[in-house]
Design a protein around this motif. Structure first.
Motif, PDB file in Angstrom:
ATOM      1  N   ASP A 138       5.748   2.080  12.342  1.00 21.96           N
ATOM      2  CA  ASP A 138       5.129   2.412  10.930  1.00 21.96           C
ATOM      3  C   ASP A 138       5.632   3.826  10.472  1.00 21.96           C
ATOM      4  O   ASP A 138       5.174   3.991   9.161  1.00 21.96           O
ATOM      5  CB  ASP A 138       3.681   2.700  11.290  1.00 21.96           C
ATOM      6  CG  ASP A 138       2.800   1.150  11.096  1.00 21.96           C
ATOM      7  OD1 ASP A 138       3.507   0.193  10.755  1.00 21.96           O
ATOM      8  OD2 ASP A 138       1.508   1.065  11.499  1.00 21.96           O
ATOM      9  N   ALA A 155       5.996   6.196   1.723  1.00 21.27           N
ATOM     10  CA  ALA A 155       4.976   6.829   1.128  1.00 21.27           C
ATOM     11  C   ALA A 155       5.472   8.379   0.897  1.00 21.27           C
ATOM     12  O   ALA A 155       5.117   8.686  -0.408  1.00 21.27           O
ATOM     13  CB  ALA A 155       3.940   6.810   1.944  1.00 21.27           C
ATOM     14  N   GLN A 177       0.204   3.036  -3.656  1.00 17.75           N
ATOM     15  CA  GLN A 177      -0.626   4.031  -3.457  1.00 17.75           C
ATOM     16  C   GLN A 177      -0.172   5.585  -3.893  1.00 17.75           C
ATOM     17  O   GLN A 177      -0.755   6.180  -4.560  1.00 17.75           O
ATOM     18  CB  GLN A 177      -1.312   4.033  -1.937  1.00 17.75           C
ATOM     19  CG  GLN A 177      -2.468   5.145  -1.755  1.00 17.75           C
ATOM     20  CD  GLN A 177      -2.916   5.089  -0.652  1.00 17.75           C
ATOM     21  OE1 GLN A 177      -3.007   4.173   0.176  1.00 17.75           O
ATOM     22  NE2 GLN A 177      -3.067   6.437  -0.055  1.00 17.75           N
ATOM     23  N   THR A 223      -3.749   8.466   4.910  1.00 18.26           N
ATOM     24  CA  THR A 223      -4.440   7.356   4.555  1.00 18.26           C
ATOM     25  C   THR A 223      -3.420   6.216   4.983  1.00 18.26           C
ATOM     26  O   THR A 223      -4.097   5.064   5.605  1.00 18.26           O
ATOM     27  CB  THR A 223      -4.514   7.305   2.880  1.00 18.26           C
ATOM     28  OG1 THR A 223      -5.254   8.720   2.658  1.00 18.26           O
ATOM     29  CG2 THR A 223      -5.364   6.045   2.638  1.00 18.26           C
ATOM     30  N   THR A 224      -2.254   6.008   4.879  1.00 15.56           N
ATOM     31  CA  THR A 224      -1.245   5.033   5.099  1.00 15.56           C
ATOM     32  C   THR A 224      -1.402   4.675   6.784  1.00 15.56           C
ATOM     33  O   THR A 224      -1.282   3.791   7.316  1.00 15.56           O
ATOM     34  CB  THR A 224       0.192   5.517   4.617  1.00 15.56           C
ATOM     35  OG1 THR A 224       0.243   5.707   3.564  1.00 15.56           O
ATOM     36  CG2 THR A 224       1.123   4.341   5.338  1.00 15.56           C
ATOM     37  N   SER A 225      -1.602   5.837   7.406  1.00 12.39           N
ATOM     38  CA  SER A 225      -1.669   5.573   9.184  1.00 12.39           C
ATOM     39  C   SER A 225      -2.941   4.873   9.291  1.00 12.39           C
ATOM     40  O   SER A 225      -2.762   4.521  10.584  1.00 12.39           O
ATOM     41  CB  SER A 225      -1.767   7.187   9.461  1.00 12.39           C
ATOM     42  OG  SER A 225      -2.813   7.635   9.652  1.00 12.39           O
ATOM     43  N   ARG A 230       6.901   3.401   7.382  1.00 19.57           N
ATOM     44  CA  ARG A 230       5.943   3.412   6.044  1.00 19.57           C
ATOM     45  C   ARG A 230       5.455   4.580   5.577  1.00 19.57           C
ATOM     46  O   ARG A 230       5.389   4.664   4.243  1.00 19.57           O
ATOM     47  CB  ARG A 230       4.752   2.358   6.766  1.00 19.57           C
ATOM     48  CG  ARG A 230       4.854   1.134   7.200  1.00 19.57           C
ATOM     49  CD  ARG A 230       3.674   0.430   8.103  1.00 19.57           C
ATOM     50  NE  ARG A 230       2.455   1.059   7.392  1.00 19.57           N
ATOM     51  CZ  ARG A 230       1.746   0.309   6.223  1.00 19.57           C
ATOM     52  NH1 ARG A 230       2.515  -0.793   5.716  1.00 19.57           N
ATOM     53  NH2 ARG A 230       0.610   0.776   5.971  1.00 19.57           N
ATOM     54  N   TYR A 231       5.476   5.484   6.587  1.00 19.95           N
ATOM     55  CA  TYR A 231       5.190   7.068   6.091  1.00 19.95           C
ATOM     56  C   TYR A 231       6.079   7.615   5.408  1.00 19.95           C
ATOM     57  O   TYR A 231       6.277   8.168   4.541  1.00 19.95           O
ATOM     58  CB  TYR A 231       4.800   7.780   7.375  1.00 19.95           C
ATOM     59  CG  TYR A 231       4.010   7.102   8.336  1.00 19.95           C
ATOM     60  CD1 TYR A 231       3.007   6.374   7.804  1.00 19.95           C
ATOM     61  CD2 TYR A 231       3.811   7.449   9.797  1.00 19.95           C
ATOM     62  CE1 TYR A 231       1.815   5.627   8.759  1.00 19.95           C
ATOM     63  CE2 TYR A 231       2.871   7.036  10.537  1.00 19.95           C
ATOM     64  CZ  TYR A 231       2.059   6.348  10.292  1.00 19.95           C
ATOM     65  OH  TYR A 231       1.298   5.573  11.082  1.00 19.95           O
ATOM     66  N   THR A 237      -1.851  11.134   1.160  1.00 22.15           N
ATOM     67  CA  THR A 237      -1.589   9.811   1.184  1.00 22.15           C
ATOM     68  C   THR A 237      -0.778   9.041   2.575  1.00 22.15           C
ATOM     69  O   THR A 237      -1.073   8.085   2.752  1.00 22.15           O
ATOM     70  CB  THR A 237      -0.392   9.679   0.065  1.00 22.15           C
ATOM     71  OG1 THR A 237      -0.817  10.011  -1.313  1.00 22.15           O
ATOM     72  CG2 THR A 237       0.169   8.228  -0.178  1.00 22.15           C
ATOM     73  N   VAL A 238      -0.090   9.922   2.990  1.00 20.56           N
ATOM     74  CA  VAL A 238       0.440   9.684   4.175  1.00 20.56           C
ATOM     75  C   VAL A 238      -0.709   9.481   5.325  1.00 20.56           C
ATOM     76  O   VAL A 238      -0.322   8.535   6.156  1.00 20.56           O
ATOM     77  CB  VAL A 238       1.660  10.534   4.664  1.00 20.56           C
ATOM     78  CG1 VAL A 238       2.374  10.016   6.019  1.00 20.56           C
ATOM     79  CG2 VAL A 238       2.760  10.654   3.715  1.00 20.56           C
ATOM     80  N   ASP A 281       0.808  -1.241   0.029  1.00 23.12           N
ATOM     81  CA  ASP A 281       0.014   0.066  -0.090  1.00 23.12           C
ATOM     82  C   ASP A 281       0.934   1.271  -0.098  1.00 23.12           C
ATOM     83  O   ASP A 281       0.426   2.225  -0.681  1.00 23.12           O
ATOM     84  CB  ASP A 281      -1.004  -0.039   1.041  1.00 23.12           C
ATOM     85  CG  ASP A 281      -0.236  -0.071   2.737  1.00 23.12           C
ATOM     86  OD1 ASP A 281       0.589  -0.581   2.635  1.00 23.12           O
ATOM     87  OD2 ASP A 281      -0.745   0.745   3.303  1.00 23.12           O
ATOM     88  N   VAL A 282       2.020   1.309   0.521  1.00 25.35           N
ATOM     89  CA  VAL A 282       2.868   2.526   0.896  1.00 25.35           C
ATOM     90  C   VAL A 282       3.526   2.704  -0.679  1.00 25.35           C
ATOM     91  O   VAL A 282       4.220   3.811  -0.647  1.00 25.35           O
ATOM     92  CB  VAL A 282       3.516   2.534   2.060  1.00 25.35           C
ATOM     93  CG1 VAL A 282       2.905   2.987   3.320  1.00 25.35           C
ATOM     94  CG2 VAL A 282       4.598   1.497   2.177  1.00 25.35           C
TER      95      VAL A 282
END
Lengths: 284, 328
Positions: A141, A148, A64, A102-104, A144-145, A99-100, A60-61
């Motif tokens: 996480d 992204a 997206q 949404t990732t959270s 992940r951010y 985007t970021v 996803d990261v």
């Protein structure tokens, strides 16, 4: 033997017999802040190991940011700014925030899945700060951010975005967005702890996420909106974050919006971190 | 072995523990006293409340009523202190499936305050001790049930806690692994630890536990040493089938006279009574013979958990049908 406020007595790796009553008299119910931070970092290390073991969680990261940035730029660009090139300086910071954040949401979903596993039983039975398993998961996480963020910015550069704020401005904007996304992830972590299943976390989180990100100035200027909506957009911390990121990438300058965004982030953490830990402890 | 210093000297003391899930009283007023340095066994069928009791003592569940202390520290009010005194090994392995065995133990060691180096050293030592050295770096997905169980126990021992909870440590293990687990439990106690284990097997409780609590429908229905419990059930049971049904009253009277206990009737119509020794069984057969009572069959059985239950609770173990214990 009376180290009441420090760390627990170091476990004896050797064969010395354990003296329960003596240990019971010595142990403390208090976990010092430094220990809490260290335990959270250890839990963060666990999160990183998990990401390394299951890289498919990063789909996803990676996808997206690429798809959203491409798609929305060409959908909105011409209509809003006349041409794609002049839309990019306005749009890239907006889609970055969208985007970021949404990732959270995924943070909450994965936390729920993680908590359903047996290992959380052990975390609960360990003499560690209650917040550590949660803070650690949220901390990991941020990786992940960061992914992204990087991909969104790189997509922008590929499409011809040339931020005047320079390298420092862009990196500052990225860090600001990551920090705020981390703060917001406490909201989704809270849903993760109270929800029954991972899919319901996704559902509730979207209800919070959509108004927060779309009712903002991320994609379009708020000027044409009806006054009631504009009223919300103006106070929405996400709008302040978008504006702050925009100013940083445009001119490299920190504005008062950055302050509002950070303040909003702090309030979210102050409210949702204790709520989340309390809900987690009630389940424990 | 070490009943010293503070408090009462009991490793675990509980009064009137109650836990209700919905309208199911999973634990319904349990009192306990567990001596420091002993193995204490909870014996009971599935759903009897063993796991729920352990989870309350291990601070994983809050009791609805009653109090419990671990080495004098209250499990509800001083949970964080209690957690420094206990190691918990659940029915299913509570280790991280996505990490390797070493990473799991290092993670827990670091959380317990060990330095990176000490955590690695302790992890390696424990893995060797539990015969997992070769599998240390392998993903847990490929671990067998026995390996997981051993890793789980190893994880509980990192801090050498004085009180260790083992929830059905041998359920689902093959006989050899089961014996290894028994050895491990004995070594723990030799090291001064107190062990509280649950089991569905009478022989396991008998082999390991100094005292046994029989738990049924959330209540403690009997408590004592293995010998005391067996005395109440008989070490084995004799079962006889009568040729003539009209002899039943006379046979019961003779059995009561010879064995000194009441005789039960099995569902298939045979008479069943506990016998303390093989001689007692012989005596009964001789007495029946002398009274001219003919038998169609004779059998002597080791007592099963069912019979412990039949004797102590007056109903069969599988009749203790409460819903599966809620673990979440």
């Amino acid at each position: 033997m009376t180290t009441l406020t420090t760390d627990r007595p170091a476990p004896r790796a050797g064969g010395a017999p354990v003296d329960g009553p003596a240990l019971a008299a010595a142990v403390s119910t208090h976990v010092p802040l430094a220990t809490t931070v260290r335990q959270s970092l250890t839990m963060g290390w666990r999160g990183l190991l998990k990401i390394r073991r299951t890289p498919e969680q990063l789909v996803d990261v990676t996808l997206q940011p690429i798809i959203f940035t491409l798609m929305f730029t060409y959908i909105f660009g011409g209509a809003i700014a006349g041409d794609v090139g002049s839309y990019l300086p306005f749009f890239i910071p907006g889609i970055l925030v969208q985007t970021v954040i949404t990732t959270s949401v995924v943070t909450g979903v994965q936390l729920r899945e993680d908590m359903d596993k047996g290992v959380f039983d052990r975390f609960r039975s360990l003499p560690i700060a209650r917040i550590a398993p949660l803070a650690g998961a949220l901390l990991a996480d941020t990786v992940r951010y960061a992914i992204a963020t990087t991909l969104t910015l790189v997509m922008g550069l590929i499409m011809g975005w040339r931020p005047d704020g320079g390298f420092v401005g862009v990196v500052s904007a990225g860090l600001l967005v990551i920090l705020c996304a981390w703060a917001l992830s406490w909201i989704f972590a809270f849903f993760g702890v109270i929800a029954r299943s991972a899919s319901s976390v996704q559902g509730i989180s979207m209800i919070v996420l959509f108004p927060l990100t779309f009712a903002s100035n991320a994609f379009v200027p708020a000027d044409t909106m009806p006054s009631w909506l504009k009223g919300f957009v103006d106070v929405n911390p996400v709008s302040h974050l978008v504006t702050a990121a925009r100013e940083l990438t445009l001119s490299g300058s920190w504005t008062v919006d950055a302050l509002w965004a950070l303040l909003g982030a702090a309030v979210v953490v102050a409210v949702f971190a204790p709520l989340t830990v309390r809900a987690y402890m009630r389940k424990a | 072995m070490t009943t010293t210093t503070s408090g009462t000297g009991w490793a675990v003391e509980a009064q009137g523990l109650v836990k209700t899930f919905g309208d199911n009283r999973a634990v319904d007023g349990i009192d306990l006293r567990i001596r420091t340095g002993a193995v204490y066994g909870f014996l009971g069928p599935n759903g009897a409340g063993k796991t729920t009791t352990i989870r309350m003592l291990a601070t994983l569940l809050r009791p609805d009523a009653g109090t419990a202390t671990v080495f004098g520290r209250d499990v509800a009010r001083e949970a964080q202190a209690v957690r420094q005194l206990i190691g918990v090994t659940g029915q299913y392995a509570s280790v991280d499936e996505s990490l390797s065995a070493t990473e799991n133990l290092v993670l827990f060691g670091r959380l317990l305050g060990l330095s990176r180096r000490d955590a690695r050293r302790t992890a390696a030592a424990l893995l060797d001790e539990f015969g997992l050295g070769e599998a240390a770096a392998r993903p847990l997905k490929n671990f067998s049930g026995g390996m997981r169980r051993r890793l789980d126990l190893a994880a509980s021992l990192i801090a050498r806690p004085p009180l260790i909870f083992l929830d059905e440590p041998t359920t689902g293990l093959d006989p050899r692994t089961r014996l290894q687990m028994w050895d491990t439990v004995r070594r723990l106690v030799d090291g001064g630890s107190t062990v509280l284990l649950t089991t569905q097997y009478l022989d396991e409780a008998d082999q390991l536990a100094e005292r046994i609590a029989v738990i049924d429908r959330g209540r403690l229905v009997a408590e004592g040493t293995g010998a005391e419990l067996k005395a109440s059930v008989g070490t084995s049971r004799i079962q006889v089938g009568l040729a003539e049904e009209r002899d039943e009253d006379e046979a019961r009277r003779i059995a009561r006279a010879v064995l000194g206990v009441d005789v039960a009737r099995t569902p298939d119509g045979r008479l069943s009574a506990p016998v303390a020794t093989a001689d007692a069984a012989g005596d009964l057969l001789v007495a029946l013979r002398q009274a001219g009572i003919h038998l169609t069959e004779v059998g002597v059985q080791q007592p099963t958990l069912d019979e412990v239950f039949l004797t102590i609770t007056g109903h069969a173990a599988d009749a203790a049908r409460t819903p599966e214990e809620v673990l979440a």
